[in-house]
Design a protein around this motif. Structure first.
Motif, PDB file in Angstrom:
ATOM      1  N   ASP A 197     -70.529 -70.867  60.948  1.00  0.00           N
ATOM      2  CA  ASP A 197     -70.797 -69.585  60.077  1.00  0.00           C
ATOM      3  C   ASP A 197     -69.406 -69.692  59.018  1.00  0.00           C
ATOM      4  OD1 ASP A 197     -73.039 -69.046  61.249  1.00  0.00           O
ATOM      5  OD2 ASP A 197     -71.965 -67.448  62.377  1.00  0.00           O
ATOM      6  N   ILE A 198     -68.243 -69.849  59.682  1.00  0.00           N
ATOM      7  CA  ILE A 198     -66.965 -70.001  58.800  1.00  0.00           C
ATOM      8  C   ILE A 198     -67.266 -71.149  57.580  1.00  0.00           C
ATOM      9  CG2 ILE A 198     -64.676 -70.375  58.650  1.00  0.00           C
ATOM     10  CD1 ILE A 198     -64.314 -69.241  61.366  1.00  0.00           C
ATOM     11  N   LEU A 199     -67.653 -71.968  57.881  1.00  0.00           N
ATOM     12  CA  LEU A 199     -67.904 -73.199  56.836  1.00  0.00           C
ATOM     13  C   LEU A 199     -69.030 -72.964  55.908  1.00  0.00           C
ATOM     14  CD1 LEU A 199     -67.692 -76.513  59.310  1.00  0.00           C
ATOM     15  CD2 LEU A 199     -66.117 -75.854  57.638  1.00  0.00           C
ATOM     16  N   SER A 200     -69.897 -72.049  56.493  1.00  0.00           N
ATOM     17  CA  SER A 200     -71.205 -72.035  55.533  1.00  0.00           C
ATOM     18  C   SER A 200     -70.592 -70.686  54.628  1.00  0.00           C
ATOM     19  CB  SER A 200     -72.367 -71.243  56.537  1.00  0.00           C
ATOM     20  OG  SER A 200     -72.855 -72.201  57.330  1.00  0.00           O
ATOM     21  N   GLU A 201     -69.842 -69.885  55.059  1.00  0.00           N
ATOM     22  CA  GLU A 201     -69.094 -68.968  54.026  1.00  0.00           C
ATOM     23  C   GLU A 201     -68.271 -69.473  53.020  1.00  0.00           C
ATOM     24  OE1 GLU A 201     -68.023 -66.114  56.905  1.00  0.00           O
ATOM     25  OE2 GLU A 201     -70.293 -65.703  57.751  1.00  0.00           O
ATOM     26  N   ASN A 202     -67.800 -70.489  53.435  1.00  0.00           N
ATOM     27  CA  ASN A 202     -66.525 -71.188  52.567  1.00  0.00           C
ATOM     28  C   ASN A 202     -66.964 -72.322  52.180  1.00  0.00           C
ATOM     29  OD1 ASN A 202     -64.193 -68.880  53.062  1.00  0.00           O
ATOM     30  ND2 ASN A 202     -65.197 -69.181  55.099  1.00  0.00           N
ATOM     31  N   LEU A 203     -68.015 -72.805  51.366  1.00  0.00           N
ATOM     32  CA  LEU A 203     -68.316 -73.956  50.891  1.00  0.00           C
ATOM     33  C   LEU A 203     -67.468 -74.650  49.929  1.00  0.00           C
ATOM     34  CD1 LEU A 203     -72.334 -73.453  50.446  1.00  0.00           C
ATOM     35  CD2 LEU A 203     -70.982 -74.379  52.370  1.00  0.00           C
ATOM     36  N   SER A 204     -66.948 -73.720  48.887  1.00  0.00           N
ATOM     37  CA  SER A 204     -66.077 -74.228  47.897  1.00  0.00           C
ATOM     38  C   SER A 204     -64.703 -74.478  48.246  1.00  0.00           C
ATOM     39  CB  SER A 204     -66.055 -73.431  46.855  1.00  0.00           C
ATOM     40  OG  SER A 204     -65.724 -72.220  46.981  1.00  0.00           O
ATOM     41  N   ASP A 205     -64.284 -73.655  49.270  1.00  0.00           N
ATOM     42  CA  ASP A 205     -62.597 -73.716  49.870  1.00  0.00           C
ATOM     43  C   ASP A 205     -62.647 -73.808  51.389  1.00  0.00           C
ATOM     44  OD1 ASP A 205     -59.978 -73.898  49.758  1.00  0.00           O
ATOM     45  OD2 ASP A 205     -59.761 -71.776  49.310  1.00  0.00           O
ATOM     46  N   PRO A 206     -63.197 -74.599  52.234  1.00  0.00           N
ATOM     47  CA  PRO A 206     -63.173 -74.705  53.646  1.00  0.00           C
ATOM     48  C   PRO A 206     -61.929 -74.621  54.320  1.00  0.00           C
ATOM     49  CG  PRO A 206     -64.029 -76.829  52.986  1.00  0.00           C
ATOM     50  CD  PRO A 206     -63.779 -75.965  51.631  1.00  0.00           C
ATOM     51  N   PRO A 207     -61.564 -74.319  55.536  1.00  0.00           N
ATOM     52  CA  PRO A 207     -60.479 -74.414  56.108  1.00  0.00           C
ATOM     53  C   PRO A 207     -60.491 -75.817  56.649  1.00  0.00           C
ATOM     54  CG  PRO A 207     -62.045 -73.242  57.655  1.00  0.00           C
ATOM     55  CD  PRO A 207     -62.600 -73.313  56.186  1.00  0.00           C
ATOM     56  N   SER A 208     -59.184 -76.395  56.790  1.00  0.00           N
ATOM     57  CA  SER A 208     -59.036 -77.666  57.643  1.00  0.00           C
ATOM     58  C   SER A 208     -59.424 -77.566  59.005  1.00  0.00           C
ATOM     59  CB  SER A 208     -57.648 -78.049  57.588  1.00  0.00           C
ATOM     60  OG  SER A 208     -56.646 -77.308  58.532  1.00  0.00           O
ATOM     61  N   LEU A 209     -59.808 -78.806  59.584  1.00  0.00           N
ATOM     62  CA  LEU A 209     -60.325 -78.950  61.082  1.00  0.00           C
ATOM     63  C   LEU A 209     -59.363 -78.137  61.913  1.00  0.00           C
ATOM     64  CD1 LEU A 209     -62.677 -79.934  62.686  1.00  0.00           C
ATOM     65  CD2 LEU A 209     -61.057 -81.948  63.208  1.00  0.00           C
ATOM     66  N   ILE A 210     -58.088 -78.473  61.798  1.00  0.00           N
ATOM     67  CA  ILE A 210     -57.216 -77.715  62.726  1.00  0.00           C
ATOM     68  C   ILE A 210     -57.305 -76.217  62.556  1.00  0.00           C
ATOM     69  CG2 ILE A 210     -54.793 -77.489  63.342  1.00  0.00           C
ATOM     70  CD1 ILE A 210     -56.110 -80.153  64.108  1.00  0.00           C
ATOM     71  N   ALA A 211     -57.209 -75.791  61.293  1.00  0.00           N
ATOM     72  CA  ALA A 211     -57.124 -74.340  61.060  1.00  0.00           C
ATOM     73  C   ALA A 211     -58.570 -73.682  61.424  1.00  0.00           C
ATOM     74  CB  ALA A 211     -57.023 -74.003  59.252  1.00  0.00           C
ATOM     75  N   LEU A 212     -59.657 -74.169  61.304  1.00  0.00           N
ATOM     76  CA  LEU A 212     -60.914 -73.935  61.768  1.00  0.00           C
ATOM     77  C   LEU A 212     -60.889 -73.858  63.359  1.00  0.00           C
ATOM     78  CD1 LEU A 212     -63.732 -73.013  61.145  1.00  0.00           C
ATOM     79  CD2 LEU A 212     -64.479 -75.408  61.341  1.00  0.00           C
ATOM     80  N   ALA A 213     -60.218 -74.953  64.140  1.00  0.00           N
ATOM     81  CA  ALA A 213     -60.077 -74.661  65.466  1.00  0.00           C
ATOM     82  C   ALA A 213     -59.402 -73.524  65.949  1.00  0.00           C
ATOM     83  CB  ALA A 213     -59.986 -76.147  65.950  1.00  0.00           C
ATOM     84  N   HIS A 214     -58.280 -73.099  65.299  1.00  0.00           N
ATOM     85  CA  HIS A 214     -57.478 -72.281  65.719  1.00  0.00           C
ATOM     86  C   HIS A 214     -57.941 -70.852  65.230  1.00  0.00           C
ATOM     87  CE1 HIS A 214     -53.440 -70.078  66.114  1.00  0.00           C
ATOM     88  NE2 HIS A 214     -53.748 -69.454  65.244  1.00  0.00           N
ATOM     89  N   GLU A 215     -58.560 -70.950  64.347  1.00  0.00           N
ATOM     90  CA  GLU A 215     -59.392 -69.438  63.834  1.00  0.00           C
ATOM     91  C   GLU A 215     -60.303 -69.072  64.977  1.00  0.00           C
ATOM     92  OE1 GLU A 215     -61.561 -67.090  60.289  1.00  0.00           O
ATOM     93  OE2 GLU A 215     -60.650 -69.177  59.844  1.00  0.00           O
ATOM     94  N   VAL A 216     -61.314 -70.010  65.470  1.00  0.00           N
ATOM     95  CA  VAL A 216     -62.361 -69.546  66.620  1.00  0.00           C
ATOM     96  C   VAL A 216     -61.922 -69.845  67.797  1.00  0.00           C
ATOM     97  CG1 VAL A 216     -63.816 -70.210  64.966  1.00  0.00           C
ATOM     98  CG2 VAL A 216     -63.150 -71.878  66.424  1.00  0.00           C
ATOM     99  N   GLY A 217     -60.610 -70.245  68.207  1.00  0.00           N
ATOM    100  CA  GLY A 217     -60.103 -70.288  69.580  1.00  0.00           C
ATOM    101  C   GLY A 217     -60.447 -71.374  70.264  1.00  0.00           C
ATOM    102  N   ILE A 218     -60.636 -72.725  69.554  1.00  0.00           N
ATOM    103  CA  ILE A 218     -60.873 -73.820  70.492  1.00  0.00           C
ATOM    104  C   ILE A 218     -60.170 -74.960  70.110  1.00  0.00           C
ATOM    105  CG2 ILE A 218     -62.701 -74.638  68.943  1.00  0.00           C
ATOM    106  CD1 ILE A 218     -64.589 -75.074  71.072  1.00  0.00           C
ATOM    107  N   ASN A 219     -59.962 -75.823  70.735  1.00  0.00           N
ATOM    108  CA  ASN A 219     -59.180 -77.039  70.319  1.00  0.00           C
ATOM    109  C   ASN A 219     -59.900 -77.891  69.580  1.00  0.00           C
ATOM    110  OD1 ASN A 219     -60.169 -79.592  71.996  1.00  0.00           O
ATOM    111  ND2 ASN A 219     -59.273 -78.215  73.779  1.00  0.00           N
ATOM    112  N   ASP A 220     -59.309 -78.677  68.520  1.00  0.00           N
ATOM    113  CA  ASP A 220     -59.934 -79.530  67.501  1.00  0.00           C
ATOM    114  C   ASP A 220     -60.698 -80.721  68.375  1.00  0.00           C
ATOM    115  OD1 ASP A 220     -57.388 -80.693  68.364  1.00  0.00           O
ATOM    116  OD2 ASP A 220     -57.712 -82.289  66.636  1.00  0.00           O
TER     117      ASP A 220
END
Length: 325
Positions: free
Chosen positions: A211-234
């Motif tokens: 959902d985070i990726l879908s909501e930020n199509l033009s400026d998505p977080p990095s893989l590491i930042a995304l993993a950290h935001e949802v509480g899971i390792n990359d």
């Protein structure tokens, strides 16, 4: 609302006319095993109710390619809303509440009705736990399961909409694509119940990452930042994404960008460059290549088709207005 029905062999093409001049129509086709296909496509000037093609002993897969469909649900859910690229499996209970097709410049949705007896036969004793409620429970209950998006499903939906065959072969083409769509949808529903070492908490985190990726199509977080935001390792993020969504996080992001771009181009109001920038592309060549890979056509060709359709609708509406005078 008036209905105009034309017969193409075993396909009923139902044109839905509305006082607002909507250019909406539905194609209905009966397949073997009691399966029924309904394709709804066109423009909607205002929200309208649409009777779901559901029988008491059947359930329905809903796939939205462009536009939005809203389904009545019991409290506390209120309504289930499916936007462009979304899909879900519904029990027959949803037929007891109104389905709303939302106002949009373009709508393209597919409904596939599946008899419960057919579902029971397909799975037999190996029916996944997540689907047993559809096969065994009271059909009047409103049960919903999300069908996670994947590139294969989006490709089939585009092929069904484009249908690059003559009228005499349209029935055969749509039949084959309907079965392909059902198989892909059931496969996606079954994956969430497989023994793939993903806990329910992992699945929820992965869906949140999606959902985070879908909501930020033009400026998505990095893989590491995304993993950290949802509480899971990359590592689990990458592996879990592949299992749950049949794609990598970057691949899913690109797929959603293309779906959003297609919806924008179908409206015919913005240039290809503007649409590309909106979904995160600064290089038009890269954007065009990704779009062509996803849909088999270029953004420019898609926009041209949209302009022709919009012009045709305007002419039809003008003729209807003159006739009324």
């Amino acid at each position: 609302m008036k209905q105009q029905i034309r017969q193409f062999d075993d396909i009923n093409v139902v044109g839905l006319e509305h006082e607002a001049g909507d250019g909406l129509h539905a194609e209905v086709m009966q397949l073997d095993h009691g399966i029924k296909l309904t394709m709804v496509k066109g423009e909607i000037a205002e929200d309208r109710k649409f009777p779901l093609p559901l029988r008491r002993h059947a359930l329905t897969m809903v796939f939205v390619a462009v536009g939005s469909v809203s389904l009545a649900a019991k409290a506390p859910h209120g309504r289930v809303v499916l936007g462009a690229g979304d899909a879900g499996l519904l029990s027959a209970g949803f037929a007891f509440g109104p389905t709303i097709l939302s106002a949009s410049e373009e709508l393209s949705a597919v409904f596939v009705e599946l008899p419960r007896a057919y579902m029971a036969k397909v799975f037999g004793e190996l029916c996944p736990d997540g689907l047993k409620a559809f096969v065994e429970n009271d059909p009047s209950e409103r049960v919903y399961r999300e069908i996670t998006s994947c590139a294969s499903i989006q490709s089939v939906l585009h092929q069904m909409s484009a249908a690059p065959v003559g009228v005499s072969l349209r029935s055969l083409f749509l039949t084959s694509k309907t079965y392909e769509l059902v198989a892909l949808g059931l496969e996606r529903l079954s994956i969430e119940n497989c023994d793939c070492r993903l806990t329910p908490a992992d699945v929820e985190r992965l869906k949140r990452a999606r959902d985070i990726l879908s909501e930020n199509l033009s400026d998505p977080p990095s893989l590491i930042a995304l993993a950290h935001e949802v509480g899971i390792n990359d590592f689990k993020l990458k592996k879990g994404f592949k299992v749950l969504f049949d794609n990598t996080p970057f691949g899913y992001l690109k797929e959603r960008r293309m779906i959003a771009a297609r919806s924008a181009l179908m409206k015919g109001e913005q240039s290809v460059t503007t649409v590309a920038n909106q979904v995160g592309y600064t290089n038009l060549g890269h954007f065009a290549a990704a779009f062509r890979k996803q849909f088999g056509t270029t953004p420019k060709a898609m926009k041209k088709v949209s302009r022709i359709q919009i012009s045709g609708a305007a002419i039809r509406n003008g003729m209807m207005g003159e006739a009324a005078v």
